[in-house]
Scaffold this active site. Sequence first.
Site, PDB file in Angstrom:
ATOM      1  CE1 TYR A 192      -3.559  -2.787   0.211  1.00 48.63           C
ATOM      2  CE2 TYR A 192      -3.645  -2.005   2.231  1.00 48.63           C
ATOM      3  CZ  TYR A 192      -4.024  -2.624   1.309  1.00 48.63           C
ATOM      4  OH  TYR A 192      -5.144  -3.634   1.107  1.00 48.63           O
ATOM      5  CB  SER A 200     -14.586  -3.951  -2.498  1.00 48.65           C
ATOM      6  OG  SER A 200     -15.008  -3.115  -3.602  1.00 48.65           O
ATOM      7  CG  LEU A 246     -19.740   0.605   0.779  1.00 44.27           C
ATOM      8  CD1 LEU A 246     -19.652   2.220   1.288  1.00 44.27           C
ATOM      9  CD2 LEU A 246     -21.141   0.105   1.198  1.00 44.27           C
ATOM     10  N   GLY A 306     -22.803   3.052  -2.398  1.00 38.85           N
ATOM     11  CA  GLY A 306     -22.593   4.065  -1.230  1.00 38.85           C
ATOM     12  C   GLY A 306     -23.583   5.292  -1.835  1.00 38.85           C
TER      13      GLY A 306
END
Length: 331
Positions: A53, A211, A213, A219
Amino acid sequence: MEYTRLGRSGLSVSRLVLGTMNFGPETSEGDSHAIMDQAHDQGINFFDTANVYGRKQGEGVTEQIIGRWFAGGAARREKTVLATKFYGSMGDWPNDNLSSALNIRRACDASLKRLQTDYIDLYQMHHVDRATPWDEIWEAFSVLRQQGKVLYFGSSNFAGWHLAQAQEAARTRHFLGLVSEQSIYNLLNRWVELEVLPAAREYGLGVIPWSPLNGGVLGGVLRKQREGGASSRSTSERSAGELAKHHAAVEAYEKLCADLGEDPANVGLAWLLAQPGVTGPIIGPRTAAQLDGALRALEIKLDEPTLARLDELFPAPGPNGTKPAPEAYAW
């Protein structure tokens, strides 16, 4: 805050998981630290990250941000169940990725250094390595456990039969094995219900949906578009494609949420929290306000008619609906 055990382990974790993928690329370090402080204030103790990340190969930007937050003291590390992942490429050399014993050792030591801690609570394979034998993986993991560098091990993006392979290999070594599986799972993406969820429940793994949404499609994206305030995530290329494919269902979903008087994002999280075997979805707030909003999901209890309506709008995979494999496609 609600807490649960992580799979069959004795580890207590919050039912919302703080995802940190935005820390660095989307959210400044100062704001990231504020979000983590706020998460602790709200009782969230389960943080998820990964060595890749940060969008800068080999640097582990997000882990570094978390490490500097831990270094601030105030028992931050002690209050946190820390989960990170390895597998992705951290360099250009042949052994800078995947799940060889060599990369497992190097990746763990590098994450510990960036995170400024001497142990990882949950160390996860970011993807299945189809070429490395399980005996090699479990031997490397057992060394990390003996050294006190890792307490629990988990997987991510595994198929159901991969979970079975991993657990049976661990059983032969009298090793605890995996305690969690992190999979994409949301109302629009329910494929894990065929085999991954049944396998995880059978082997005592907690399921951690990522994930939740579906990239923002669940959302309230249509409402945001009408209001002229659609976020960059809700208008991404992937989300736009998903929205075009499921526009009618998403529109009906947002109407259902409006009738309930709830934000679509929170209904999507509440639906996941209601699914058997789910430990808690990963929420990836870019702002403190987004984190505050997600807490409402813990208070929403969806009744049977609402759950049935959600199944109508977003059917489970397989021609026979909500049954697991092989009943989903056979008898």
